[in-house]
Design a protein around this motif. Structure first.
Motif, PDB file in Angstrom:
ATOM      1  N   ASN A  26      15.927  32.453 -28.810  1.00 22.39           N
ATOM      2  CA  ASN A  26      15.530  33.730 -28.231  1.00 22.39           C
ATOM      3  C   ASN A  26      16.709  34.386 -27.519  1.00 22.39           C
ATOM      4  OD1 ASN A  26      12.896  33.265 -29.089  1.00 22.39           O
ATOM      5  ND2 ASN A  26      12.365  32.208 -27.185  1.00 22.39           N
ATOM      6  N   LEU A  27      16.940  35.655 -27.892  1.00 24.86           N
ATOM      7  CA  LEU A  27      17.989  36.460 -27.284  1.00 24.86           C
ATOM      8  C   LEU A  27      17.353  37.602 -26.497  1.00 24.86           C
ATOM      9  CD1 LEU A  27      20.374  36.770 -30.378  1.00 24.86           C
ATOM     10  CD2 LEU A  27      20.386  35.013 -28.607  1.00 24.86           C
ATOM     11  N   SER A  28      18.100  38.150 -25.565  1.00 23.05           N
ATOM     12  CA  SER A  28      17.638  39.302 -24.785  1.00 23.05           C
ATOM     13  C   SER A  28      18.698  40.391 -24.832  1.00 23.05           C
ATOM     14  CB  SER A  28      17.351  38.905 -23.334  1.00 23.05           C
ATOM     15  OG  SER A  28      16.955  40.033 -22.581  1.00 23.05           O
ATOM     16  N   LEU A  29      18.311  41.544 -25.378  1.00 24.24           N
ATOM     17  CA  LEU A  29      19.190  42.719 -25.415  1.00 24.24           C
ATOM     18  C   LEU A  29      18.851  43.584 -24.206  1.00 24.24           C
ATOM     19  CD1 LEU A  29      21.175  44.727 -26.741  1.00 24.24           C
ATOM     20  CD2 LEU A  29      19.239  45.564 -28.100  1.00 24.24           C
ATOM     21  N   ARG A  30      19.847  43.820 -23.337  1.00 27.12           N
ATOM     22  CA  ARG A  30      19.618  44.573 -22.108  1.00 27.12           C
ATOM     23  C   ARG A  30      20.491  45.816 -22.103  1.00 27.12           C
ATOM     24  NH1 ARG A  30      19.214  39.717 -17.523  1.00 27.12           N
ATOM     25  NH2 ARG A  30      17.438  38.646 -18.522  1.00 27.12           N
ATOM     26  N   MET A  31      19.831  46.975 -22.111  1.00 30.60           N
ATOM     27  CA  MET A  31      20.509  48.272 -22.141  1.00 30.60           C
ATOM     28  C   MET A  31      20.029  49.103 -20.958  1.00 30.60           C
ATOM     29  SD  MET A  31      19.693  49.013 -26.154  1.00 30.60           S
ATOM     30  CE  MET A  31      17.950  48.710 -25.820  1.00 30.60           C
ATOM     31  N   TRP A  32      20.850  50.082 -20.579  1.00 31.68           N
ATOM     32  CA  TRP A  32      20.483  51.009 -19.515  1.00 31.68           C
ATOM     33  C   TRP A  32      20.380  52.414 -20.081  1.00 31.68           C
ATOM     34  CZ3 TRP A  32      19.238  49.759 -14.509  1.00 31.68           C
ATOM     35  CH2 TRP A  32      19.492  48.439 -14.118  1.00 31.68           C
ATOM     36  N   THR A  33      19.341  53.122 -19.643  1.00 32.91           N
ATOM     37  CA  THR A  33      19.127  54.488 -20.118  1.00 32.91           C
ATOM     38  C   THR A  33      18.503  55.313 -18.993  1.00 32.91           C
ATOM     39  OG1 THR A  33      18.120  55.835 -21.867  1.00 32.91           O
ATOM     40  CG2 THR A  33      16.809  54.029 -21.004  1.00 32.91           C
ATOM     41  N   ARG A  71      16.401  49.932 -16.949  1.00 32.49           N
ATOM     42  CA  ARG A  71      16.933  48.970 -17.907  1.00 32.49           C
ATOM     43  C   ARG A  71      15.901  48.681 -18.985  1.00 32.49           C
ATOM     44  NH1 ARG A  71      18.499  43.100 -15.824  1.00 32.49           N
ATOM     45  NH2 ARG A  71      16.314  42.715 -16.365  1.00 32.49           N
ATOM     46  N   VAL A  72      16.354  48.660 -20.222  1.00 30.55           N
ATOM     47  CA  VAL A  72      15.496  48.352 -21.365  1.00 30.55           C
ATOM     48  C   VAL A  72      15.790  46.923 -21.793  1.00 30.55           C
ATOM     49  CG1 VAL A  72      14.787  49.029 -23.673  1.00 30.55           C
ATOM     50  CG2 VAL A  72      15.591  50.763 -22.062  1.00 30.55           C
ATOM     51  N   ASP A  73      14.795  46.062 -21.713  1.00 31.18           N
ATOM     52  CA  ASP A  73      14.924  44.668 -22.137  1.00 31.18           C
ATOM     53  C   ASP A  73      14.138  44.455 -23.424  1.00 31.18           C
ATOM     54  OD1 ASP A  73      16.390  44.309 -19.890  1.00 31.18           O
ATOM     55  OD2 ASP A  73      14.884  43.120 -18.804  1.00 31.18           O
ATOM     56  N   ILE A  74      14.832  43.983 -24.464  1.00 30.05           N
ATOM     57  CA  ILE A  74      14.181  43.715 -25.742  1.00 30.05           C
ATOM     58  C   ILE A  74      14.439  42.262 -26.115  1.00 30.05           C
ATOM     59  CG2 ILE A  74      14.083  44.288 -28.194  1.00 30.05           C
ATOM     60  CD1 ILE A  74      14.823  47.112 -27.513  1.00 30.05           C
ATOM     61  N   LYS A  75      13.376  41.531 -26.358  1.00 27.28           N
ATOM     62  CA  LYS A  75      13.471  40.128 -26.750  1.00 27.28           C
ATOM     63  C   LYS A  75      13.595  40.037 -28.266  1.00 27.28           C
ATOM     64  CE  LYS A  75      10.930  35.766 -26.556  1.00 27.28           C
ATOM     65  NZ  LYS A  75       9.689  35.089 -26.101  1.00 27.28           N
ATOM     66  N   VAL A  76      14.589  39.295 -28.730  1.00 27.07           N
ATOM     67  CA  VAL A  76      14.839  39.123 -30.159  1.00 27.07           C
ATOM     68  C   VAL A  76      14.908  37.632 -30.457  1.00 27.07           C
ATOM     69  CG1 VAL A  76      16.371  39.627 -32.094  1.00 27.07           C
ATOM     70  CG2 VAL A  76      16.139  41.275 -30.211  1.00 27.07           C
ATOM     71  N   SER A  77      14.173  37.196 -31.469  1.00 31.02           N
ATOM     72  CA  SER A  77      14.162  35.779 -31.859  1.00 31.02           C
ATOM     73  C   SER A  77      14.783  35.619 -33.239  1.00 31.02           C
ATOM     74  CB  SER A  77      12.729  35.230 -31.874  1.00 31.02           C
ATOM     75  OG  SER A  77      12.154  35.306 -30.584  1.00 31.02           O
ATOM     76  N   ILE A  78      15.692  34.636 -33.376  1.00 34.82           N
ATOM     77  CA  ILE A  78      16.292  34.301 -34.663  1.00 34.82           C
ATOM     78  C   ILE A  78      16.025  32.829 -34.943  1.00 34.82           C
ATOM     79  CG2 ILE A  78      18.056  36.100 -34.505  1.00 34.82           C
ATOM     80  CD1 ILE A  78      20.050  33.968 -33.621  1.00 34.82           C
TER      81      ILE A  78
END
Length: 306
Positions: free
Chosen positions: A260-267, A211-218
């Motif tokens: 803060n958001l978290s984008l969670r993808m699987w690869t 799982r790829v976790d990317i933290k994004v802040s707006i």
């Protein structure tokens, strides 16, 4: 002519002199013995012994040369057998090292015995020395036992990317006493097997998916739904992102300066780092186009007049 022969008891500085007649008799007997020596027989015996020693040396060298060729042939045969039966690479290296050490010890004993040395006494001395060395190098024996446990339990294999003992990298070789790890910046690290076998190991290559976790802040005031849609669209447009499990975006934190958001993808495991770096770059480029702002720490000062 008088020669010193004995010293008087209690008087080491005063030699006793033998009578002239006795001295002459002894000299006469010595000369007779020398004159009666068979120099031809003695020379033949010396040459015979030298030839026999030379033959033993040549035979010993021949045994050593043939033994080395035999050991190399056995190791090549083992390698072909491992490849045919698809034996794990980690186990291959360990077994080859063990076989090589055992065969070379046998070869050394065969060479020594050919030279006429008593092998039994050497084995006894070697056993005692091994015991003493084993007690002195107890840590080394623990490393050897740790290597055996790693090969039996297989918490990682050659080619796996792991993190243990504060080090992270790809396992290049599992040796008798240590594990060779190559970091992402191509540094080579040797971790003792006893330490790594009893520590917590993060094996990132064990699972096929990751799982790829990317933290994004707006910023506060930005449209959360728009941010979620942009992130999901970016993930859907990348072929490396799997459809199952589904990609999700969560609101993880309302910090003092940002949302803060978290984008969670699987690869797939092999695509993890490429997707991670590419997605960060895409997010940085695409979010501002939708009117979203990246916050940064700031201080608001309010001045009021009484």
């Amino acid at each position: 002519m008088k020669f010193p022969f004995l010293f008087a008891q209690g008087e080491s500085a005063e030699p006793l002199m033998l009578p002239d007649s006795l001295q002459k008799q002894q000299w006469t007997e010595t000369i007779q013995k020398i004159s009666t020596l068979d120099w031809t027989e003695m020379w033949q015996g010396f040459v015979s012994d030298a030839i026999w020693v030379g033959v033993k040396i040549i035979v010993a060298l021949l045994i050593y040369w043939i033994g080395r060729l035999f050991i190399r042939w056995v190791l090549r045969l083992m390698e072909h057998s491992f490849e045919r039966k698809k034996v794990d690479i980690s186990l291959r290296s360990f077994l080859k090292n063990m076989t090589s050490v055992a065969f070379y010890l046998l070869l050394a004993m065969a060479v020594v015995q050919t030279l006429g040395v008593n092998v039994t006494s050497i084995i006894a001395i070697f056993s005692a020395a091994t015991l003493a060395i084993g007690m002195a190098l107890s840590g080394t024996m623990q490393n050897f036992a740790g290597g055996v446990m790693i090969l039996l339990l297989r918490p990682y294999r050659v080619g796996d990317y792991i993190e243990a003992q504060g080090q992270a990298g790809t396992v290049e070789e599992i040796m008798l006493f240590s594990t060779k790890i190559v970091t992402v910046d191509r540094q080579t690290i040797y971790v003792p097997n006893s330490a790594i076998s009893t520590s917590i190991i993060d094996n990132y290559s064990h699972s096929e998916l990751r799982r790829v976790d990317i933290k994004v802040s707006i910023s506060y005031g930005d449209d959360l739904d728009v941010a979620r849609k942009v992130l999901l669209d970016l993930a859907a447009a990348d072929a490396r992102v799997l459809k199952d499990p589904e990609t999700v975006v969560f609101l993880t934190e309302l910090s003092p300066t940002s949302v803060n958001l978290s984008l969670r993808m699987w690869t797939r495991n092999a695509d993890y780092w490429g997707l991670f770096f590419d997605m960060n770059e895409k997010i940085y480029k695409e979010l501002p186009k939708s009117g979203l702002r990246f916050p940064y720490p700031q201080l608001d000062v309010h001045i009021t007049k009484e």
